[in-house]
Design an enzyme around this catalytic site. Structure first.
Site, PDB file in Angstrom:
ATOM      1  N   THR A 133      16.675  -5.993  16.969  1.00 38.23           N
ATOM      2  CA  THR A 133      17.650  -7.077  16.851  1.00 38.23           C
ATOM      3  C   THR A 133      18.073  -7.162  15.383  1.00 38.23           C
ATOM      4  OG1 THR A 133      16.771  -8.379  18.653  1.00 38.23           O
ATOM      5  CG2 THR A 133      17.822  -9.616  16.905  1.00 38.23           C
ATOM      6  N   GLY A 181      11.722 -13.420  22.496  1.00 46.52           N
ATOM      7  CA  GLY A 181      12.671 -14.522  22.633  1.00 46.52           C
ATOM      8  C   GLY A 181      12.162 -15.726  23.405  1.00 46.52           C
ATOM      9  N   THR A 216      13.927 -12.869  14.913  1.00 53.79           N
ATOM     10  CA  THR A 216      13.747 -11.705  15.775  1.00 53.79           C
ATOM     11  C   THR A 216      12.337 -11.730  16.335  1.00 53.79           C
ATOM     12  OG1 THR A 216      13.691  -9.305  15.927  1.00 53.79           O
ATOM     13  CG2 THR A 216      13.189 -10.236  13.764  1.00 53.79           C
ATOM     14  N   GLY A 217      12.214 -11.433  17.598  1.00 49.64           N
ATOM     15  CA  GLY A 217      10.876 -11.448  18.189  1.00 49.64           C
ATOM     16  C   GLY A 217      10.944 -11.706  19.667  1.00 49.64           C
ATOM     17  N   ARG A 230      18.944 -12.538  32.159  1.00 42.05           N
ATOM     18  CA  ARG A 230      18.044 -13.092  31.137  1.00 42.05           C
ATOM     19  C   ARG A 230      18.779 -13.242  29.795  1.00 42.05           C
ATOM     20  NH1 ARG A 230      15.976 -11.443  25.817  1.00 42.05           N
ATOM     21  NH2 ARG A 230      13.874 -12.251  25.608  1.00 42.05           N
ATOM     22  N   VAL A 231      18.629 -14.389  29.186  1.00 37.82           N
ATOM     23  CA  VAL A 231      19.191 -14.627  27.854  1.00 37.82           C
ATOM     24  C   VAL A 231      18.032 -14.962  26.922  1.00 37.82           C
ATOM     25  CG1 VAL A 231      20.685 -16.131  26.489  1.00 37.82           C
ATOM     26  CG2 VAL A 231      21.409 -15.420  28.765  1.00 37.82           C
ATOM     27  N   GLY A 232      18.010 -14.322  25.770  1.00 40.19           N
ATOM     28  CA  GLY A 232      16.916 -14.557  24.815  1.00 40.19           C
ATOM     29  C   GLY A 232      17.252 -15.651  23.810  1.00 40.19           C
ATOM     30  N   ASP A 233      16.536 -15.630  22.722  1.00 39.30           N
ATOM     31  CA  ASP A 233      16.717 -16.659  21.692  1.00 39.30           C
ATOM     32  C   ASP A 233      17.927 -16.393  20.801  1.00 39.30           C
ATOM     33  OD1 ASP A 233      15.261 -14.375  20.797  1.00 39.30           O
ATOM     34  OD2 ASP A 233      14.888 -15.428  18.911  1.00 39.30           O
TER      35      ASP A 233
HETATM   36  N1  ASP Z   1      14.635 -11.934  20.151  1.00 37.20           N
HETATM   37  C1  ASP Z   1      15.234 -10.927  20.955  1.00 37.20           C
HETATM   38  C2  ASP Z   1      15.206 -11.377  22.387  1.00 37.20           C
HETATM   39  O1  ASP Z   1      14.178 -11.858  22.824  1.00 37.20           O
HETATM   40  C3  ASP Z   1      14.570  -9.609  20.837  1.00 37.20           C
HETATM   41  C4  ASP Z   1      14.186  -9.202  19.445  1.00 37.20           C
HETATM   42  O2  ASP Z   1      14.425  -9.909  18.494  1.00 37.20           O
HETATM   43  O3  ASP Z   1      13.632  -8.123  19.256  1.00 37.20           O
HETATM   44  O4  ASP Z   1      16.170 -11.191  23.078  1.00 37.20           O
END
Ligand code: ASP
Length: 363
Positions: free
Chosen positions: A229, A283, A280-281, A257-260
């Site tokens: 990300t 989500g 990033t991480g 699915r929607v992340g953060d």
């Molecule tokens: N945060 C992102 C998500 O969960 C993925 C990522 O940052 O690696 O969609």
């Protein structure tokens, strides 16, 4: 005798009064000095980026790959740096810097995005203006070449903050953004990752019965199904902060699915009174922890420094919930922080003196 006693008392009293006046004067001059120091150390502008956090270990990296990541991070941040140096806005710096990483197959954003369970690429992005607290976000688009551009037009041209799926794609087209065939985002490397994750999942399903869906969700393996990300946070010469984030999400994600990343307050937040943050991480955890806004709130309401606030959220709150990842952030004085609880995070920063720092691993 009584007179002597009163005289001693008076001398003692006057001496004490003088002392306390002096110490008040000293205290207030100290405050002024501290203010001056922090004012004089306030940066004119600053920029920091990330290219994703995760189990990024030196032993798994070839020198060529490492060099390629570093070169792309440098290329990207220099674009934003030049905009800021020339007096441009933090929003432009954030958007144009992210465009470079979206266009690179190295990162999980734009070209090179990870695949969904249905072997499609569904992209999320968001941007926020710390001056007005205006924000824009798009979720689950499949044909908009640069999702951060869509987030920005949603922020500036529409009365909305967030648009998703086909509606967001129609809006992108109406706004004249570049539309590509969905195959544009596909790369062999990410398709391979999807196959690996699906294989693991199939093996697990054979061994585990009723709770398999939940176990899959909580399994540590999926922590590694998301890399790259991208995000950027910047302070410009007018004192305006901005942050943006763009991603393909997580490999093997399902059913819309929607992340953060596109969620204001979780993946992105900016406020001129505190800081600008991009996350990033994993989500799901970053949404529950409201990571980006929490960092800003700890600064604004509790008086924590950027570093303290970022540590509190990334090293305590997120891991206590079970999640992992990191953030990059810049505060209103130009202090920059890259905080992560994973083995690595692709990252780079540049200050107003043009000093560049690039990092991948923990140390
Ligand atoms: N945060 C992102 C998500 O969960 C993925 C990522 O940052 O690696 O969609």
């Amino acid at each position: 005798m009584r007179q002597i006693f009163i005289s001693i008392f008076l001398i003692f009293f006057l001496f004490n009064c003088k002392q306390s006046t002096e110490s008040t004067a000293t205290d207030s001059s100290k405050t002024e000095v501290v203010d001056e120091v922090s004012n004089s150390s306030k940066a004119e502008f600053a920029i920091i980026i990330h290219g994703g956090a995760g189990t990024i270990l030196k032993k798994n990296m070839t020198p060529e790959r490492e060099a390629a990541y570093k070169a792309k991070l440098e290329e990207a941040i220099r674009v934003g740096y030049e905009i800021l140096k020339d007096g441009g806005s933090s929003l432009d710096a954030v958007q144009k810097t992210i465009n470079i990483m979206e266009d690179s197959p190295l990162f999980n954003a734009g070209k090179g995005a990870v695949f969904t369970n249905a072997e499609t690429n569904e992209l999320d992005a968001s941007i926020m203006d710390g001056n007005t607290l205006n924000a824009g976000a798009s979720a689950g688009t499949t044909n908009v070449r640069n999702p951060i551009n869509l987030a920005r037009v949603i922020m500036e041209e529409s009365p909305h903050v967030m648009m998703a799926g086909e509606g967001a794609e129609t809006y992108a087209q109406e706004q004249g953004l570049q539309i590509v065939d969905p195959s544009y985002f596909s790369t062999d490397r990410r398709l391979e990752s999807l196959k690996r994750v699906k294989d693991r999942e199939a093996k697990k399903e054979k061994n585990i019965d009723t709770e398999s869906a939940y176990l899959d969700f909580y399994d540590a393996d999926i922590k590694n199904a998301k890399f790259g990300t991208v995000g950027c946070a910047a302070l410009d010469k007018n004192g305006n902060l901005a942050a943006g984030t763009s991603t393909g999400g997580m490999t093997n994600k399902r059913y819309g699915r929607v992340g953060d990343a596109p969620l204001i307050g979780a993946g992105t937040y900016a406020n001129n009174n505190s800081c600008a943050v991009s996350s990033t991480g994993w989500g799901e955890y970053f949404i529950r922890a409201m990571v980006a806004h929490d960092i800003s709130a700890l600064m604004q309401y509790k008086g924590l420094t950027l570093k303290e606030a970022a540590q509190e959220v990334i090293q305590t709150k997120v891991p206590e919930l079970g999640g992992d990842g990191g953030i990059i952030a810049v505060d209103k004085d130009g202090n920059m922080v890259a905080e992560f609880n994973t083995a690595g995070m692709y990252r780079a920063s540049m200050n107003d003196k043009g000093e560049l720092e690039i990092g991948i691993y923990k140390d």
